[in-house]
Write an enzyme that holds these catalytic residues in place. Structure first.
Site, short mmCIF file in Angstrom:
data_model
loop_
_atom_site.label_atom_id
_atom_site.label_comp_id
_atom_site.label_asym_id
_atom_site.label_seq_id
_atom_site.Cartn_x
_atom_site.Cartn_y
_atom_site.Cartn_z
N ASP A 179 7.94 4.98 -1.06
CA ASP A 179 7.07 5.54 -2.08
C ASP A 179 7.33 7.03 -2.28
O ASP A 179 7.67 7.76 -1.34
CB ASP A 179 5.61 5.33 -1.65
CG ASP A 179 4.62 5.85 -2.67
OD1 ASP A 179 4.59 5.33 -3.79
OD2 ASP A 179 3.89 6.81 -2.34
N GLU B 138 11.28 4.49 -4.93
CA GLU B 138 10.45 4.77 -6.09
C GLU B 138 10.68 6.24 -6.41
O GLU B 138 10.06 7.13 -5.83
CB GLU B 138 8.97 4.49 -5.80
CG GLU B 138 8.10 4.53 -7.05
CD GLU B 138 7.08 5.67 -7.03
OE1 GLU B 138 6.52 5.95 -8.10
OE2 GLU B 138 6.86 6.25 -5.96
#
Length: 642
Positions: free
Chosen positions: A319, A372
């Site tokens: 993330d 991401e």
């Protein structure tokens, strides 16, 4: 009294462990740090080890000693590692505990959970739990063959899931399903729908449920909201036994400020940077890991390997990579510190990311790491040895935003925005891209995917089917957040179940059937997934027909020679006799049509296919005359002579 309660021998940590830890190269710290049930001098008990180099005193307290802060002190090692350890006899599985830390800095005292704990109390409780994570796995077949299922030329159709809100039990105060209950319901559903992988929003322990798991305190523990570590292992085991891969979201960028967590751990900024211009993330009000500190690197990379080793997951979606790469991320001018060259690149984090990926692929070459990353940083999914960051794949955020912007426009005006659809091919092969229609796009007032679509209800459903068809045809792996597959009307809300009752209505049944059939076509046709990351697998037929808002292209297999033709009509006007140039003669069989009545469409189609004729079109010697359905996409496969 205190000294008789703890044995200072039988350490699990060797001198070599300490050496590796201090140089940032110990990647199995979970085997040595934290709490481990063991035997010392024939006595059963638990060994504790915690890193707190700036502590004056550290003790273990819990139910076993009435939360006495002084009765069970640990002893600091004499090797300048800053690790405190000790063995407490009689303690075993299920013991609830915390560390009481007295800092050398200003007499600061605090009660901390164990950063290496395998299990935690269920929030809002905050203590750690001694836990044996042994499990008898039944997924041996999957583990032997998963190098094929997780390969870059394999089909990836990822179902993104938030465990706590996929399905709830309204008869029991609307509680979430447990890990084992999810195994009973989710596994069969994912298999029936044809998804190849599930991706769980972070299941690591987190204090604030509304963070969806992205504010992590337990980097080695699944949240106990849904059960024990073994319960999660059972869920993963069942997914694997049904040939479904498992990807976990993982957050090595930042962590929350909760007192029982990593923040200001020993009265100093231990895991984070001391200067808030580097150590505090204003966007999320959380602390940023000090990726330049060797012990922190060992901690984080050990966490990554832990989930791959002990929980046998098939990938980590990392993330907020952009927040790690840029020192000025979410900061105003003057609120960040340049690197030694005066730039905004975070050199420590870049080095950490490359090392992380090298270690992951060295230990587990049959998994994938997925970034991401929302910027144009180059070579995110290229190996570190050629200057890349080393990820296996990267989310294509540009494709996602351009595509959703285009689809939200009234079809009358789409001809002025055709480049939003076609631009993505210009950079589609710079990275190994995943095409995400993720949770971030259906929250905070953005509306559900169905709500984003323009027009009356029929057009909205047609547009949604068209969106999914365009995604499945476009080069790149696929990701769809839960609820999108049946046209959830409402935005996702983490405190509420998906609206499964919608499946009683034909339009929602049609969307679900469309996604199911696309998954099965995508998986069964190598031309749609084998060559996602090279222009050898893609070829435009025509992207110039903006006036009609029609695009056409082909996807090609690597070795089979198969060709799939994809033609999409982004207006509600059906087009009869629309001619498309093709590279082969013979019959082109219609494999899927999003406007078929079974999906809730109007039934415009090609009666099973079309035969190419010797009519030049789009620079090709042969062409097919097609019926293009309104707001529809058709997939046709060449069955003619090659």
């Amino acid at each position: 009294m205190g000294q008789t309660n703890v044995l200072y021998k039988g350490s699990l940590l060797t001198e070599h462990d300490i050496y590796l830890f201090k140089e940032g190269n110990h990647f199995k710290l979970f085997e040595k740090m934290g709490s481990h049930v063991t035997t010392v001098d024939g006595v059963r008990g638990t060994h504790f080890a915690v890193w707190a180099p700036n502590a004056r005193a550290v003790s273990v307290m819990g139910d076993f000693n009435g939360w006495n802060k002084e009765s069970h002190p640990l002893k600091v090692r004499e090797d300048s590692s800053g690790i405190w350890e000790g063995f407490i006899k009689g303690l075993g599985n299920g013991t609830i505990y915390k560390y009481h830390i007295v800092s050398r800095e200003n007499g600061y005292q605090v009660d901390k959970g164990d950063p290496f704990a395998f299990h935690w109390e269920t929030p809002p409780k905050t203590a750690s739990i001694v836990w044996d994570i042994n499990y008898e796995w039944g997924n041996g077949d999957w583990m032997q063959k998963r190098h094929t299922a997780n390969a870059l030329d394999a089909p990836y159709s990822i179902y993104e899931v938030h465990l706590g809100s996929w399905r709830r039990v309204p008869e029991q105060e609307d509680r979430s399903l447990s890990y084992r209950e999810m195994a009973d319901h989710l596994v069969g559903y994912v298999k029936e729908m044809g998804f190849t992988h599930v991706e769980f929003l972070p299941i690591m322990e987190h204090p604030f449920y509304g963070s969806w798991g992205y504010q992590t305190v337990g980097y080695f523990a699944p949240t106990s909201r849904y059960g024990t570590p073994q319960d999660l292992m059972y869920l993963i085991d069942q997914l694997h036994q049904n040939s479904i891969g498992v990807i976990l979201d993982w957050v090595p960028s930042h962590f929350p400020s909760d007192e029982h967590g990593l923040a200001y751990f020993d009265g100093t900024y231990l895991y984070e940077h001391a200067d808030p211009k580097k150590g505090f993330q204003p966007e999320w009000k959380s602390y940023i890991f000090n990726h330049g500190r060797y012990e922190v690197r060992s901690f984080l990379i050990s966490s990554a390997l832990f989930w791959l080793d002990k929980y046998r997951v098939d990938g980590l979606r990392v993330d907020a990579v952009a927040s790690m790469l840029y020192l000025d991320y979410a900061r105003n001018e003057g609120d960040w510190i340049p690197n030694i060259y005066g730039g905004k690149e975070n050199l420590d984090a870049i080095s950490f990311i490359r090392r992380l990926n090298e270690v992951v692929y060295e230990h587990h070459p049959d998994v994938q790491t997925i970034a991401e990353e929302s910027t144009a940083w180059p070579m995110v999914s290229r190996p570190a040895y050629v200057g890349g960051l080393g990820f296996g794949m990267k989310w294509n955020m540009g494709w996602m935003h351009d595509t959703l912007d285009y689809f939200s426009a009234n079809p009358i005006f789409r001809k002025y925005h055709q480049n939003q659809l076609t631009f993505s091919i210009w950079y589609a092969f710079f990275e190994n891209f995943v095409l995400p229609l993720s949770h971030d796009e259906v929250v905070y007032g953005k509306g559900s995917l169905l709500q984003k679509m323009p027009g009356d209800d029929w057009q909205r459903f047609a547009n949604l089917r068209l969106l999914f068809g365009y995604m499945y045809g476009h080069p790149g792996k696929k990701l769809l957040f839960m609820g999108g597959e049946f046209g959830q009307w409402n935005e996702w809300y983490h405190e509420k179940s998906l609206d499964w009752d919608l499946l009683e209505r034909p339009p929602h049944q049609g969307v679900r059937k469309w996604v199911q059939d696309m998954n099965h076509l995508y998986r069964s046709e190598p031309a749609l997934h084998e060559v996602d990351f090279s222009n050898e697998g893609f070829e435009w037929i025509d992207f110039h027909d903006a006036d009609s808002s029609v695009i056409s292209f082909i996807r090609k297999g690597k070795t089979s020679g198969d060709i799939i033709l994809v033609v999409a009509n982004f207006t509600p006007v059906p087009r009869v006799g629309y001619r498309v140039g093709v590279p082969r003669g013979g019959v082109w069989k219609e494999m899927l049509n999003s406007d078929a009545e079974v999906y809730g469409g109007s039934g415009f189609g090609n009666l099973g296919g079309a035969e190419a004729s010797q009519v030049p079109c789009h620079g090709r010697y042969q062409s097919v005359s097609l019926v293009l359905p309104p707001l529809g996409v058709v997939f046709l496969k060449s069955e003619g002579a090659r």
